[in-house]
Design an enzyme around this catalytic site. Structure first.
Site, PDB file in Angstrom:
ATOM      1  N   LEU A  16       0.812  -1.214   0.000  1.00  0.00           N
ATOM      2  CA  LEU A  16       0.000   0.000   0.000  1.00  0.00           C
ATOM      3  C   LEU A  16       0.846   1.265   0.000  1.00  0.00           C
ATOM      4  CD1 LEU A  16      -3.001  -0.989   2.285  1.00  0.00           C
ATOM      5  CD2 LEU A  16      -2.799  -1.032  -0.199  1.00  0.00           C
TER       6      LEU A  16
ATOM      7  N   HIS B 163       4.689   5.274   1.418  1.00  0.00           N
ATOM      8  CA  HIS B 163       3.619   4.454   1.986  1.00  0.00           C
ATOM      9  C   HIS B 163       2.387   5.305   2.281  1.00  0.00           C
ATOM     10  CE1 HIS B 163       1.553   1.412   4.348  1.00  0.00           C
ATOM     11  NE2 HIS B 163       2.452   0.550   3.911  1.00  0.00           N
ATOM     12  N   HIS B 164       1.218   4.707   2.062  1.00  0.00           N
ATOM     13  CA  HIS B 164      -0.040   5.417   2.278  1.00  0.00           C
ATOM     14  C   HIS B 164      -0.237   5.785   3.749  1.00  0.00           C
ATOM     15  CE1 HIS B 164      -3.684   7.072   0.936  1.00  0.00           C
ATOM     16  NE2 HIS B 164      -4.038   6.153   0.059  1.00  0.00           N
ATOM     17  N   THR B 165       0.444   5.108   4.656  1.00  0.00           N
ATOM     18  CA  THR B 165       0.389   5.499   6.060  1.00  0.00           C
ATOM     19  C   THR B 165       0.980   6.883   6.274  1.00  0.00           C
ATOM     20  OG1 THR B 165       0.340   3.314   7.081  1.00  0.00           O
ATOM     21  CG2 THR B 165       1.513   4.998   8.275  1.00  0.00           C
TER      22      THR B 165
ATOM     23  N   ASN C  74      -2.883  11.460   6.550  1.00  0.00           N
ATOM     24  CA  ASN C  74      -4.081  11.198   5.755  1.00  0.00           C
ATOM     25  C   ASN C  74      -5.254  11.999   6.308  1.00  0.00           C
ATOM     26  OD1 ASN C  74      -3.669   8.682   3.771  1.00  0.00           O
ATOM     27  ND2 ASN C  74      -2.387   8.407   5.584  1.00  0.00           N
TER      28      ASN C  74
END
Length: 481
Positions: A21, A134-136, A317
């Site tokens: 991800l 990373h999407h984190t 996010n």
């Protein structure tokens, strides 16, 4: 030491061996190719503007709290800036194959969650930079902000302050547990103390402004109903199913001025035009596979930013989402655009995005361990609620540079996971509308049909605007512009 939000950490919990991800971008640059030392020096001088790039995630023992960001005492830029040669003859096919291989590899969770790959050996004398984050660490807007931060606004380089960074002391297990318990207790106390005040304010506001209060309750109810309606399964299709670890990736572009001209002539929003073109692409793919492009077959998740202007530049996010069914059953391009515009306006009016934001806010207040267990379970259960994801993030409007070389284009990449076999990411840069299409390589060997269909979708809308000048999408007032 910053603690991740529930949404940030969710992207860690749902990552598995078939779902890496990270979001990414493939940037194309004009030559000549800089040396490895030039690239490292250019990125190194910008790192003080992006502290998160020198931090790694550390989990809390026994999952008593969400992971925290801490300075990486062993940070080494050499672990993050790499170089690879595109196989001869260095054409599009060779570049695509190398990019797909690199995108299929997960990031190292023991280090800061990003990496850059300089790709040399292109036949036209240019070069590329593949960036994975990373999407984190970022959502789409934060990822765009990070790219703009690490690159320069002029070929001579931006003026930045000197780098006096020294890693802070890494917290031990006892401190991690103590801080997690303290933060959890503080959160519960804050909820308890604010409850009477919140309830009183709501009651007082309702008594003073009953109509506004009723409208607020009605809006929330509509949003919940919208999400509940989209919980029903989509019709069966080969577009959804088990996926492997290998990714396919293709990219295309459209002249942004032409898209804006179509927007002015036909109405709708630019995002409506994008979704109408994507709908054409999926319609073509279904027909090529011998499947009927019927209603309720393609439902997409459309991320919606809830980031406030003063939150730009924060690497995290801040996003909600709406769920939209694409009208692949409609063959006429004007009717298809009209239907997309109407559905998107209805979704915006339903307040689904606001409800999604509230749900993520509630998740922040939940204990980390049961929330993580729920996410692990939920994303491993087969479902047919979604078919794809389509994300549209505005990009830089001015040219950007790295090591004095101008970035010509930057194509976005959105990760896929669970049972989603495709995802489409859209951005803008310097007069171009740029699209990246992610696929599961094993189950979608015909991905080019989708890409060609999307390109044809834009072309037919442009042709439509030229032959029907001034005609706008209508049915129910005017569509938002």
């Amino acid at each position: 030491m910053d603690r991740t939000s529930a949404l940030d950490s969710a992207f860690l919990h749902v990552e598995n061996r078939t779902a890496a991800l990270h979001i990414a971008s493939l940037a194309l640059f004009a030559g000549p190719v800089p040396t490895h030392q030039e690239v490292r020096a250019a990125i190194a001088r910008k790192l003080p503007l992006a502290p998160r790039c020198r931090q790694r995630l550390v989990g809390v023992p026994f999952a008593l709290g969400r992971p925290v960001w801490v300075d990486d005492p062993d940070f080494d830029l050499g672990r993050h800036v790499h170089r690879a040669a595109v196989p001869a003859p260095g054409g599009h096919a060779e570049l695509r194959g190398l990019v797909e291989r690199l995108l299929s590899e997960p990031l190292d969770h023991t280090a800061p969650l990003w990496e850059d790959w300089v790709l040399e050996g292109l036949a036209d004398g240019g070069w590329a930079l593949l960036t994975k984050v990373h999407h984190t660490m970022v959502d789409g807007i934060a990822g765009t902000d990070l790219l703009s931060t690490l690159l320069d606004a002029s070929p001579d380089g931006d003026a930045v302050r000197g780098d006096d960074w020294h890693p802070g002391r890494a917290p031990g297990g006892v401190r991690l547990v103590a801080d997690a318990v303290r933060d959890g207790v503080a959160l519960r106390l804050s909820e308890l103390t604010s409850l009477p005040q919140t309830a009183g304010a709501a009651l007082g506001g309702g008594l003073r402004h009953p109509r506004a209060a009723a409208e607020s309750v009605y809006a929330a109810a509509r949003g919940l109903i919208g999400y509940a309606t989209n919980a029903r399964p989509t019709d069966g299709t080969s577009l959804v199913g088990p996926i492997g670890r290998d990714r396919g990736y293709a990219w295309t572009e459209v002249d942004l001025a032409r898209v804006l001209d179509v927007h002015r002539r036909l109405g709708g929003t630019v995002n409506d035009l994008v979704l109408a073109a994507v709908t054409r692409g999926f319609r073509e793919l279904l027909l090529a596979r011998g499947e009927e492009p019927s209603a309720h077959k393609v439902r997409t998740l459309v991320p919606v930013s809830v980031r406030h202007p003063d939150q730009r530049g924060h690497l995290d996010n801040r996003v909600s989402a709406i769920l939209a069914e694409l009208p692949v059953e409609i063959a006429d391009p004007h009717d298809r655009l009209t239907e997309v515009a109407i559905r998107m306006r209805a979704l915006k009016d339903s307040h689904e995005a606001q409800v999604g934001e509230q749900i993520t806010g509630i998740a922040d207040a939940l204990p980390a361990l049961p929330l993580a267990a729920f996410l692990h379970l939920a994303f491993r259960m087969p479902h047919r609620n979604l078919t794809t994801v389509v994300t549209n993030v505005p990009g830089p409007t001015r040219p950007l540079y790295l090591a004095g070389r101008r970035m010509v284009a930057t194509f976005p990449y959105v990760p896929i996971g669970d049972r989603l076999r495709s995802g489409i990411a859209v951005t803008t840069y310097d007069g171009r509308l740029l699209l990246g299409v992610t696929t599961d390589r094993d189950s979608m060997p015909d991905a080019d049909v989708l890409v060609d269909g999307i390109t044809a979708g834009f072309a037919e809308l442009a042709a439509l605007a030229g032959t029907r000048t001034g005609r706008t999408t209508h049915r129910k007032a005017k569509v938002a512009r």
